[in-house]
Design an enzyme around this catalytic site. Structure first.
Site, PDB file in Angstrom:
ATOM      1  N   HIS A  14      -4.453  25.012 -13.672  1.00  0.00           N
ATOM      2  CA  HIS A  14      -4.128  23.536 -14.084  1.00  0.00           C
ATOM      3  C   HIS A  14      -4.387  22.976 -15.296  1.00  0.00           C
ATOM      4  O   HIS A  14      -6.014  22.856 -15.940  1.00  0.00           O
ATOM      5  CB  HIS A  14      -4.368  23.380 -12.614  1.00  0.00           C
ATOM      6  N   HIS A  16      -4.273  20.060 -18.774  1.00  0.00           N
ATOM      7  CA  HIS A  16      -3.149  18.410 -19.264  1.00  0.00           C
ATOM      8  C   HIS A  16      -3.336  19.185 -21.102  1.00  0.00           C
ATOM      9  O   HIS A  16      -3.955  19.252 -21.435  1.00  0.00           O
ATOM     10  CB  HIS A  16      -3.899  17.246 -19.193  1.00  0.00           C
ATOM     11  N   ARG A  18      -0.870  17.730 -23.077  1.00  0.00           N
ATOM     12  CA  ARG A  18       0.069  16.162 -23.831  1.00  0.00           C
ATOM     13  C   ARG A  18       0.898  16.643 -24.554  1.00  0.00           C
ATOM     14  O   ARG A  18       1.591  17.758 -23.459  1.00  0.00           O
ATOM     15  CB  ARG A  18      -1.199  15.940 -24.640  1.00  0.00           C
ATOM     16  N   ASN A  42       1.958  15.594 -15.459  1.00  0.00           N
ATOM     17  CA  ASN A  42       2.289  13.960 -16.165  1.00  0.00           C
ATOM     18  C   ASN A  42       2.086  13.088 -17.439  1.00  0.00           C
ATOM     19  O   ASN A  42       1.518  12.473 -17.898  1.00  0.00           O
ATOM     20  CB  ASN A  42       0.598  12.821 -15.528  1.00  0.00           C
ATOM     21  N   LYS A 100       3.532  18.746  -8.935  1.00  0.00           N
ATOM     22  CA  LYS A 100       2.617  18.285  -8.076  1.00  0.00           C
ATOM     23  C   LYS A 100       2.640  16.684  -7.824  1.00  0.00           C
ATOM     24  O   LYS A 100       3.800  15.712  -8.377  1.00  0.00           O
ATOM     25  CB  LYS A 100       1.640  18.339 -10.195  1.00  0.00           C
ATOM     26  N   HIS A 138      -3.249  16.678  -6.680  1.00  0.00           N
ATOM     27  CA  HIS A 138      -4.342  15.605  -6.751  1.00  0.00           C
ATOM     28  C   HIS A 138      -4.979  15.316  -5.594  1.00  0.00           C
ATOM     29  O   HIS A 138      -4.570  14.007  -5.007  1.00  0.00           O
ATOM     30  CB  HIS A 138      -3.679  14.529  -7.707  1.00  0.00           C
ATOM     31  N   HIS A 172      -8.590  20.508  -8.359  1.00  0.00           N
ATOM     32  CA  HIS A 172      -9.506  20.557  -9.244  1.00  0.00           C
ATOM     33  C   HIS A 172     -10.684  20.184  -8.400  1.00  0.00           C
ATOM     34  O   HIS A 172     -11.164  19.640  -7.836  1.00  0.00           O
ATOM     35  CB  HIS A 172      -9.582  19.574 -10.382  1.00  0.00           C
ATOM     36  N   ASP A 244      -8.542  21.652 -15.665  1.00  0.00           N
ATOM     37  CA  ASP A 244      -8.107  20.740 -15.519  1.00  0.00           C
ATOM     38  C   ASP A 244      -8.731  20.265 -16.510  1.00  0.00           C
ATOM     39  O   ASP A 244      -9.061  18.552 -16.679  1.00  0.00           O
ATOM     40  CB  ASP A 244      -8.512  19.616 -14.630  1.00  0.00           C
TER      41      ASP A 244
END
Length: 336
Positions: A14, A16, A18, A42, A100, A138, A172, A244
């Protein structure tokens, strides 16, 4: 006392990474120590099609080349939407590892998220169960910020009851009340370094530390201790590393209070410190790789990471991103 730990193909399930300039900074920092990473969807625009997932994986792998010549894999996910049909999901499955679920408004770039009570959610979950596509969640519901993860538990229990063959991964994990959800046969979890190592006092202060602020927030000592117990004794086979790691530029963290802790370059060392401090070094391989391989049914690139008990000075920044515990010292270093 163990002074060396060797990990085979560590996986961050997990993270990010970007996009654009931030991706070009973060992907190389990630590929230097991890064999694979599951990248969250996301973005802006969100990853909501097989074509978008394929393009994002290609962008990650291209950027990651700047960090290491070692084998590295990027696993992609789709952003849960209620309009997904069974045929759409069947076409998407070869290109993704999970879908997700973001509750609307609960975290970064979650404005396209869904209401977990929306009947349309059930149709998508039914197709995912049939096709064997895991659901990453989440797990936060509307309510007082400290209780949001606990409040989401009712939706997890409902989904598991309705779809007993659907594999659910709680991302998380942060709350001692949520640990009980791991008693359900098809529920698994990822846990971050900050949730295993810190409590609310570390980010809320005084002084307030925006670089330790994340969602779900780090909570009470009892929550941290419950997570450690889940890793070491209660549910060790059901929990995976999931950092995360969520970079924001320093100005956005300080001025805007954006949620996210950046740990990608040092996360393996952070996890090693947690496990070694508890005398559980022998469990680190499963946590960092083996459990993820079994839960997701994947075979990661072959890669060896060697940790030695030597002080490591955490940089004050990586570009314009401040890492967890910037300027501090860790007990473990990664050696080539």
């Amino acid at each position: 006392m163990v002074d060396e730990i060797v990990i085979d193909s560590p996986l961050d399930m997990h993270a990010h990474l970007r996009q654009d300039e931030m991706l070009r900074l973060v992907a190389p920092l990630t590929s230097r120590s991890w064999a694979g990473v599951m990248a969250m969807p996301n973005l802006s625009p969100i990853v909501d099609s097989p074509a978008a997932a394929v393009a994002y994986r290609a962008a990650i792998l291209e950027a990651a080349k700047e960090g290491s010549d070692e084998p590295f894999e990027a696993y992609t996910t789709l952003y849960f939407q209620t309009h997904y049909t069974r045929d759409f999901l069947a076409d998407a499955k070869p290109h993704i590892l999970s879908i997700k679920f973001y509750p609307r408004g609960m975290t970064t770039n979650s404005s396209h998220g869904c209401d977990p009570a929306d009947p349309g959610v059930y149709d998508v979950l039914a197709s995912m169960e049939e096709l064997g596509i895991p659901l990453s969640v989440h797990p936060e519901a509307e309510g007082y910020y400290h209780d949001r993860e606990e409040l989401f538990g009712k939706f997890v229990r409902d989904w598991v009851r309705r779809f007993p063959k659907l594999k659910v991964i709680l991302e998380h994990l942060s709350d001692r009340h949520s640990v009980a959800l791991l008693d359900l046969p098809n529920v698994h979890a990822t846990i971050t370094p900050q949730h295993l190592m810190t409590t609310g006092n570390d980010w809320f202060g005084p002084p307030f530390n925006p670089h330790l602020y994340c969602m779900p927030c780090v909570k009470r000592p009892e929550d941290r201790d419950a997570l450690l117990q889940a890793c070491f004794s209660d549910h060790p086979a059901k929990i995976m590393a999931g950092t995360d790691s969520a970079p924001h530029t320093e100005d956005r963290k300080v001025a805007c209070g954006c949620a996210g802790v950046f740990s990608a370059p040092i996360a393996i060392q952070l996890y090693a410190q947690v496990f070694a401090s508890a005398g559980k070094e022998n469990m680190l391989q499963a946590f960092l790789s083996d459990n993820a391989r079994r839960i997701y049914g994947i075979t990661p690139p072959k890669r060896t990471v060697r940790l030695v008990r030597e002080p490591f000075a955490i940089p004050s920044s990586y570009g314009n991103v401040i890492p967890m515990w910037a300027g501090g010292t860790l007990e473990w270093s990664i050696k080539a």
